[in-house]
Motif scaffolding. Sequence first.
Motif, PDB file in Angstrom:
ATOM      1  N   VAL A 123      29.951  17.372  10.179  1.00  0.00           N
ATOM      2  CA  VAL A 123      30.962  16.850  10.871  1.00  0.00           C
ATOM      3  C   VAL A 123      30.789  17.502  12.390  1.00  0.00           C
ATOM      4  O   VAL A 123      30.700  18.765  12.330  1.00  0.00           O
ATOM      5  CB  VAL A 123      32.554  17.180  10.522  1.00  0.00           C
TER       6      VAL A 123
ATOM      7  N   LEU B  50      35.758   7.221   3.654  1.00  0.00           N
ATOM      8  CA  LEU B  50      36.348   8.178   4.791  1.00  0.00           C
ATOM      9  C   LEU B  50      37.801   7.683   4.693  1.00  0.00           C
ATOM     10  O   LEU B  50      38.399   6.627   5.158  1.00  0.00           O
ATOM     11  CB  LEU B  50      35.687   7.846   6.300  1.00  0.00           C
TER      12      LEU B  50
ATOM     13  N   MET C  79      41.481  11.304   8.883  1.00  0.00           N
ATOM     14  CA  MET C  79      40.873  11.956   9.726  1.00  0.00           C
ATOM     15  C   MET C  79      42.018  12.876  10.658  1.00  0.00           C
ATOM     16  O   MET C  79      42.980  12.291  11.136  1.00  0.00           O
ATOM     17  CB  MET C  79      39.918  11.396  10.534  1.00  0.00           C
TER      18      MET C  79
ATOM     19  N   ARG D 226      40.261   5.841  15.718  1.00  0.00           N
ATOM     20  CA  ARG D 226      39.221   6.034  14.934  1.00  0.00           C
ATOM     21  C   ARG D 226      38.274   4.744  14.733  1.00  0.00           C
ATOM     22  O   ARG D 226      38.724   3.641  15.085  1.00  0.00           O
ATOM     23  CB  ARG D 226      39.340   6.308  13.381  1.00  0.00           C
TER      24      ARG D 226
ATOM     25  N   CYS E 187      37.927  19.226  14.219  1.00  0.00           N
ATOM     26  CA  CYS E 187      38.004  17.924  13.400  1.00  0.00           C
ATOM     27  C   CYS E 187      38.136  18.118  12.042  1.00  0.00           C
ATOM     28  O   CYS E 187      37.012  19.008  11.384  1.00  0.00           O
ATOM     29  CB  CYS E 187      37.042  17.089  13.721  1.00  0.00           C
TER      30      CYS E 187
ATOM     31  N   VAL F 116      37.773  16.170   8.226  1.00  0.00           N
ATOM     32  CA  VAL F 116      37.764  14.738   7.562  1.00  0.00           C
ATOM     33  C   VAL F 116      37.769  14.848   5.928  1.00  0.00           C
ATOM     34  O   VAL F 116      37.441  15.609   5.416  1.00  0.00           O
ATOM     35  CB  VAL F 116      36.401  13.869   7.876  1.00  0.00           C
TER      36      VAL F 116
END
Length: 121
Positions: free
Chosen positions: A4, A31, A34, A71, A95, A97
């Motif tokens: 990331v 994914l 986030m 996103r 960030c 995820v």
Amino acid sequence: QVQVAESGGGLVQPGGSLRLSCAASGSIFRLNAMHWYRQPPGKQRELVASIISGGITHYTQSVKGRFTISRDNAKNMVYLQMNSLRPDDTAVYYCSVDVDISDWNTRNIYWGQGTQVTVSS
């Protein structure tokens, strides 16, 4: 397995704007949510904004109406558009995820190294 990386931080005057980007790469099967967090100097890390795979968003009260999270699922990217920045937005922005590596290896959390945002005249 998953990397990331944030980018886009910097020095901006009060009232200005910045756009942060975060790229997730590696062994990503799916994914999920986030997030953007921030850690002001001498304070604890706090959740700023979240976006789930369906596009629903959540913001902490202090940034509502000023920040927008979005996103790009095709690129495994998440963005944070920050407008009307104030000195108390100064922080390291991280960030995070939530990734499924496979159907049976799910909900793994990965963090970036952070990017500094400084709001000052």
